[in-house]
Enzyme design. Structure first.
Site, PDB file in Angstrom:
ATOM      1  N   GLU A   1      -9.111  20.196  35.443  1.00  0.00           N
ATOM      2  CA  GLU A   1     -10.293  21.003  35.712  1.00  0.00           C
ATOM      3  C   GLU A   1     -10.064  22.481  35.447  1.00  0.00           C
ATOM      4  O   GLU A   1     -10.954  23.175  35.005  1.00  0.00           O
ATOM      5  CB  GLU A   1     -10.726  20.816  37.172  1.00  0.00           C
ATOM      6  CG  GLU A   1     -11.613  19.609  37.366  1.00  0.00           C
ATOM      7  CD  GLU A   1     -11.962  19.379  38.812  1.00  0.00           C
ATOM      8  OE1 GLU A   1     -11.269  19.938  39.683  1.00  0.00           O
ATOM      9  OE2 GLU A   1     -12.915  18.641  39.073  1.00  0.00           O
TER      10      GLU A   1
ATOM     11  N   GLU B   1       0.821  -1.210   0.000  1.00  0.00           N
ATOM     12  CA  GLU B   1       0.000   0.000   0.000  1.00  0.00           C
ATOM     13  C   GLU B   1       0.855   1.260   0.000  1.00  0.00           C
ATOM     14  O   GLU B   1       0.783   2.063  -0.910  1.00  0.00           O
ATOM     15  CB  GLU B   1      -0.944  -0.018   1.208  1.00  0.00           C
ATOM     16  CG  GLU B   1      -2.112  -0.958   0.957  1.00  0.00           C
ATOM     17  CD  GLU B   1      -2.807  -1.395   2.229  1.00  0.00           C
ATOM     18  OE1 GLU B   1      -2.237  -1.211   3.319  1.00  0.00           O
ATOM     19  OE2 GLU B   1      -3.914  -1.925   2.125  1.00  0.00           O
TER      20      GLU B   1
END
Lengths: 106, 579
Positions: free
Chosen positions: B314, B74
């Protein structure tokens, strides 16, 4: 009958078709392919071709260059673009189509 | 990681195996891929088939002295080299050193005409030539299915593939054949029909919008192997499978301690803080001060000159700096000094595995002594415990190997009956577990802290009140009365009451002492008066005696004088009489 000569034809100055036949040893398929090729070329490309036969068993390093997977494979190196025909070339019509040769009227 | 000697089959193994050198995969397969046999690696597009196979070859060539051939159908060689350069594999160099042969097979259907019989001897010759050039032991065909698109006659192709795999076996090549996943079959063209010794399925799955790669050994003829799906990742150092069994528990255990930054907390932990290289979990419900505790830990580490890394999931770095300043923790100078790095990212940015890879790479690059993850629960949200635990275990293990002291904060959800329940999954991985809790009582909410466990040190069993103020963090002993525990203002009120009571007692004592003193004084005064009296009496008596003596003397002299006046005889008689 089949030899690894560089040129099978004796008029190199007007070569239009440069053909390479890749085979792997003297198998029935190889011999058939060579015989078929020779016959087709003689009848359609008289004097305008050169055939190079490459036996990959002797020179395996050449297989990668022309991306050979199947044998026998006929490669039309000239004129461009490169064309490939795989198989023993038993179907003359398809060989002519593959090589882009118009059949000569007999 | 597999060791070199795994290559030699022990008398008990049924099959000789070739180690792949891929982290984790050798553990799952019990030593590697079957030596001298082809292995099928299949999966969907982009699931890492090529990466797995190239790493198999590169590691074979560099670590196990087994050169390899990579035949690709490929990509071409340049593309492949460029793709794997990011993993640190230098294919060009390996090729120059004759360790690896890259052969790109390109077939263009439009260029090919087919007439009559043929076979694929050309492919065999190419492979044979490449193998012989470098004496290859390993081979990859990636992906041979491309032939189905390039060659028109499937009948011939199938016959030739069958011959090819037999040929590979006869040549003793340890091979990986890759294949794209089919609709209802493992591979689109049914390669599993030919390659039946070992089948590895790769998978790239998206759950809750987060993708995870997984690997499974579907089949491994003649040997036991891990049957589960294992998450894997492709990081900077290549392919890495995360089987739980690959964990080694052989890290160093330091006896050095590292301060938590809060003296009273250190005191609860045997007086010196936590062990260097241990893991600390701080869990608690929202707003219990986990992040502040983490930040304090960072600051203290920086104060002691330790390199510190804070992973925040956070808040952004700027937000952390601002918020922590409000509780008296100033991290800014340490960041400027380069001792502290804060990495903030959204937990949803990657899957857990990708986060792990990122953490690995950052830790390797920065080489910190202390790592704080705030909070780890965000990474693990929406994931079931079974998959989180091995991954976290891997992270903790990695950090421990590096002798990094880690503090994880973890948010416990309110839905669980007790905060302990929600952390069962990862708590066993932690050496020290601090639990922060909110205590709501008497119209106010107060924070409490206690040490749930701390391996290898004496630790307090007491609940302390956790006080956050602009001066920093402090732990205060809670009021433990006869019937209840008091925190906050209730504690203060109770303390005031007790202080007042104590004062009263104190005054009472003083009064009693004073009374005693005055009584003593009175008695002393009495004694003095009596003494004075006695002295006066004594003086009187002396006076009387003196008076009498004087009178006697006077009367004697008087009679003598009389005698002289009256004559000598009388005088002598009287005198004799007196004597």
């Amino acid at each position: 009958m089949m030899e690894d000569t560089q040129s099978e034809q004796n008029c190199p100055e007007v070569v239009q078709y440069e053909l390479r036949l890749y085979v792997a040893g003297q198998t029935a398929k190889s011999l058939a392919a060579f015989a078929n090729l020779k016959r087709i070329c003689e009848s359609h490309l008289h004097g305008e071709y050169r055939i190079e036969v490459i036996d990959l068993i002797k020179t395996p390093q050449l297989a990668a260059g022309d991306q050979i997977l199947a044998v026998p494979t006929l490669v039309r190196r000239l004129p461009e673009p490169i064309k490939k025909i795989i198989g023993d070339l038993s179907n003359e019509e398809r060989v002519l189509v593959g090589l882009d040769i118009q059949p000569v009227e007999v | 990681m597999a060791k070199k000697n795994n290559k030699q089959p022990t008398p008990f193994t049924t099959l000789p195996k070739s180690p792949t050198g891929i982290q984790g995969l050798d553990e799952i397969t019990g030593g590697g891929l079957p030596t001298g046999r082809p292995t099928l690696v299949c999966g969907g597009a982009g699931c890492g088939k090529t990466m797995l196979s190239i790493e198999f070859l590169v590691r074979g060539a560099t670590q196990f002295g087994e050169p390899g051939v990579f035949m690709m159908f490929e990509e071409n060689a340049e593309e492949l080299s460029a793709n794997v350069r990011s993993l640190g594999f230098d294919l060009d160099r390996l090729e120059a050193e004759q360790q690896i042969v890259l052969d790109h097979v390109h077939i263009e259907r439009s260029e090919i005409e087919e007439t009559g019989e043929y076979d694929l001897e050309g492919l065999f010759i190419r492979l044979g030539y490449a193998i012989d050039t470098i004496g290859a032991k390993r081979l990859v065909l990636d992906s041979i299915e491309a032939l189905f698109g390039g060659l028109p006659n499937e009948g011939i192709l199938r016959a030739e593939l069958r011959r090819l795999f037999r040929w590979l076996k006869n040549r003793g090549m340890t091979a990986i054949i890759t294949g794209e996943k089919g609709e209802n079959t493992l591979t689109r063209y049914g390669l599993e029909e030919y390659v039946a010794d070992c089948v590895i399925v790769l998978d790239h799955r998206v759950t809750e919008q987060i993708s995870t790669r997984r690997l499974r050994v579907l089949k491994y003829r003649g040997t036991a192997h891990g049957m589960n799906e294992y998450p894997f990742l492709i990081g900077e150092r290549g392919f890495s499978v995360l089987p739980i069994t690959s964990l080694r528990l052989d890290h160093e255990a330091s006896t050095k301690r590292i301060s938590t930054g809060i003296d009273s907390l250190n005191a609860m932990l045997g007086g010196k803080g936590v062990y260097r290289g241990s893991s600390v979990l701080v869990s608690g419900s929202p707003g219990t001060g986990k992040s502040s505790l983490g930040a304090k830990f960072c600051e203290t580490a920086c104060l002691n000159g330790e390199r510190t890394l804070l992973f925040a999931y956070e808040e952004s770095p700027a937000q952390i700096l601002r918020n922590m300043r409000s509780v008296g923790i100033d991290l800014d100078p340490w960041m400027k000094k380069g001792l502290l790095q804060i990495h903030s990212s959204r937990p949803t940015l990657h899957g857990l595995e990708q986060h792990l890879v990122m953490m690995h790479d950052t830790v390797r690059a920065f080489n910190p002594a202390v790592v704080v993850v705030d909070p780890i629960s965000n990474l693990t949200m929406e994931r079931n415990e079974g998959e989180v635990k091995p991954t976290l275990m891997r992270l903790i293990d990695f950090l421990k190997q590096q002798q990094v002291t880690t503090l994880f904060t973890s948010l416990t959800s309110g839905s669980c009956a007790t905060p302990e329940d929600s952390q069962v999954g990862i708590s066993s991985l932690m050496d020290t577990w601090l639990l922060l809790r909110n205590v709501e009582f008497n119209g106010e909410r107060n924070r409490t802290i206690y040490v749930l466990k701390s391996r290898g040190m004496p630790h307090s069993n007491q609940v302390r009140e956790f006080v956050l103020s602009d001066k920093g963090i402090d732990l205060v002993d809670v009021y433990l009365g006869t019937d209840r525990m008091l925190t906050g203002t209730a504690r203060v009120a109770q303390e005031v009451q007790e202080r007042a009571a104590a004062e009263l007692h104190c005054q009472d004592h003083e009064r009693k002492l004073r009374q005693l003193a005055s009584k003593q004084k009175a008695i002393e005064a009495q004694i003095a008066a009596l003494q004075a009296e006695a002295e006066a009496e004594a003086a009187e008596v002396n006076f009387a005696i003196a008076q009498e003596t004087l009178q006697e003397l006077a009367s004697q002299q008087n009679s003598k004088a009389m005698a002289q006046l009256r004559g000598g005889l009388t005088n002598n008689k009287r005198e004799g009489k007196r004597k």
